[in-house]
Design a protein around this motif. Structure first.
Motif, PDB file in Angstrom:
ATOM      1  N   CYS A 185       6.167  -6.555   2.536  1.00 31.33           N
ATOM      2  CA  CYS A 185       4.946  -5.188   2.870  1.00 31.33           C
ATOM      3  C   CYS A 185       4.228  -5.251   3.312  1.00 31.33           C
ATOM      4  O   CYS A 185       3.596  -7.038   3.386  1.00 31.33           O
ATOM      5  CB  CYS A 185       4.586  -5.132   0.605  1.00 31.33           C
ATOM      6  SG  CYS A 185       3.335  -4.167   0.226  1.00 31.33           S
ATOM      7  N   CYS A 221       1.708  -3.850  -5.121  1.00 27.39           N
ATOM      8  CA  CYS A 221       0.505  -3.193  -4.635  1.00 27.39           C
ATOM      9  C   CYS A 221       0.426  -1.997  -4.598  1.00 27.39           C
ATOM     10  O   CYS A 221      -0.961  -0.882  -4.884  1.00 27.39           O
ATOM     11  CB  CYS A 221       0.048  -3.592  -3.290  1.00 27.39           C
ATOM     12  SG  CYS A 221       0.369  -3.630  -1.964  1.00 27.39           S
ATOM     13  N   VAL A 279       4.403  -9.485  -0.011  1.00 28.46           N
ATOM     14  CA  VAL A 279       5.183  -9.727  -0.822  1.00 28.46           C
ATOM     15  C   VAL A 279       6.472  -9.375  -0.405  1.00 28.46           C
ATOM     16  O   VAL A 279       6.300  -8.712   0.888  1.00 28.46           O
ATOM     17  CB  VAL A 279       4.776  -9.206  -2.459  1.00 28.46           C
ATOM     18  CG1 VAL A 279       3.314  -9.815  -3.171  1.00 28.46           C
ATOM     19  CG2 VAL A 279       5.300  -7.834  -2.387  1.00 28.46           C
ATOM     20  N   CYS A 283       0.019  -6.115   1.024  1.00 33.04           N
ATOM     21  CA  CYS A 283       0.104  -7.486   0.402  1.00 33.04           C
ATOM     22  C   CYS A 283       1.309  -8.314   0.873  1.00 33.04           C
ATOM     23  O   CYS A 283       0.503  -9.468   0.277  1.00 33.04           O
ATOM     24  CB  CYS A 283       0.089  -6.331  -1.193  1.00 33.04           C
ATOM     25  SG  CYS A 283       1.716  -6.801  -1.586  1.00 33.04           S
ATOM     26  N   CYS A 302       5.755  -0.064  -2.889  1.00 31.49           N
ATOM     27  CA  CYS A 302       6.239  -1.413  -2.970  1.00 31.49           C
ATOM     28  C   CYS A 302       5.450  -2.078  -4.359  1.00 31.49           C
ATOM     29  O   CYS A 302       4.340  -1.537  -5.952  1.00 31.49           O
ATOM     30  CB  CYS A 302       4.168  -1.836  -2.308  1.00 31.49           C
ATOM     31  SG  CYS A 302       4.051  -4.153  -2.381  1.00 31.49           S
TER      32      CYS A 302
HETATM   33 ZN    ZN Z   1       2.379  -4.807  -1.284  1.00 26.72          ZN
END
Ligand code: ZN
Length: 236
Positions: free
Chosen positions: A222, A201, A227, A225, A198
């Motif tokens: 993701c 993160c 996103v 996190c 990712c």
């Molecule tokens: Zn992430």
């Protein structure tokens, strides 16, 4: 790269620009508020001082009226003293003159004290007026600059929002909804995969999912996190 990724990336550029302009406008507000506050403080001080001076001047006028009355009384006393012949009456008339003289001396002393106080207070009023003039002079130059900068930024913001809204049509409704939700919680919603992880993160994404993403151009969330992730062409 798939169309939707491109459209979302363009939208993200617009959104970052909008946020940047909003931050700049926001930063101007405290400066203008500070100007208003400073000026209001000076005005409040001046008003307080002027009210206090007016009260003391009223008191002084009352004292002067009282002194005038005492003077009249004393004139009558002195006439009486001239007129009286007998000793006992003369003693009383003299006492009356003395007592009025004391009253007049008290009046004059109070008037003198008040006069000094009023002079000091008027000096404070003059100083506050000078401060106000200085503040106005400073603000006269700076305030229009800030107002103009704000108007300029607001025009930029309007244009950026129009651009953004025009571009939002290129993104499917469900994806736009997802993107806006994620963007609400953070600055940036869309990240590329970076070295199989990712881009936000760094959590590694399973190879199978990565392959699907780069094959289809799908945008995925993701799991670590939250996103949106996309595979860059030739990357991942
Ligand atoms: Zn992430």
């Amino acid at each position: 790269m798939q169309q939707e990724v491109e459209a979302l990336l363009a939208l993200q550029v617009d959104d970052l620009k909008i946020r940047e302009i909003e931050a700049q406008i926001h930063a101007l507000a405290p400066q203008l508020a500070e100007f208003d506050k400073r000026r209001d403080q000076v005005l409040a001080t001046l008003a307080r001082e002027e009210i206090a001076v007016a009260a003391e001047e009223k008191k002084r006028a009352e004292l002067q009226a009282r002194l005038a009355q005492h003077k009249q009384m004393q004139e009558r006393n002195l006439h009486q003293l001239d007129d009286v012949k007998r000793m006992r009456e003369a003693t009383a008339a003299t006492a009356q003159v003395e007592s009025t003289r004391r009253l007049m001396a008290e009046d004059e002393s109070e008037i003198a004290i008040l006069g000094r106080r009023i002079t000091e207070m008027n000096a404070a009023v003059a100083k506050s007026k000078q401060t106000l003039a200085t503040v106005d002079e400073e603000q006269k130059a700076a305030r229009p600059e800030i107002e103009a900068r704000k108007a300029e930024l607001e025009a930029e913001l309007d244009a950026a929002r129009r651009d953004r809204n025009g571009r939002a049509g290129a993104v499917s409704r469900p994806m736009l909804g997802k993107y806006d939700r994620i963007r609400g919680k953070r600055t940036r919603a869309l990240y590329p995969l970076r070295g199989g992880s990712c881009g936000n993160c760094d959590t590694s994404i399973p190879l199978q999912r990565r392959n699907v993403m780069s094959g289809s151009g799908d945008i995925e969330v993701c799991e670590a996190c939250g996103v949106l992730l996309y595979a860059e062409e030739g990357g991942a």
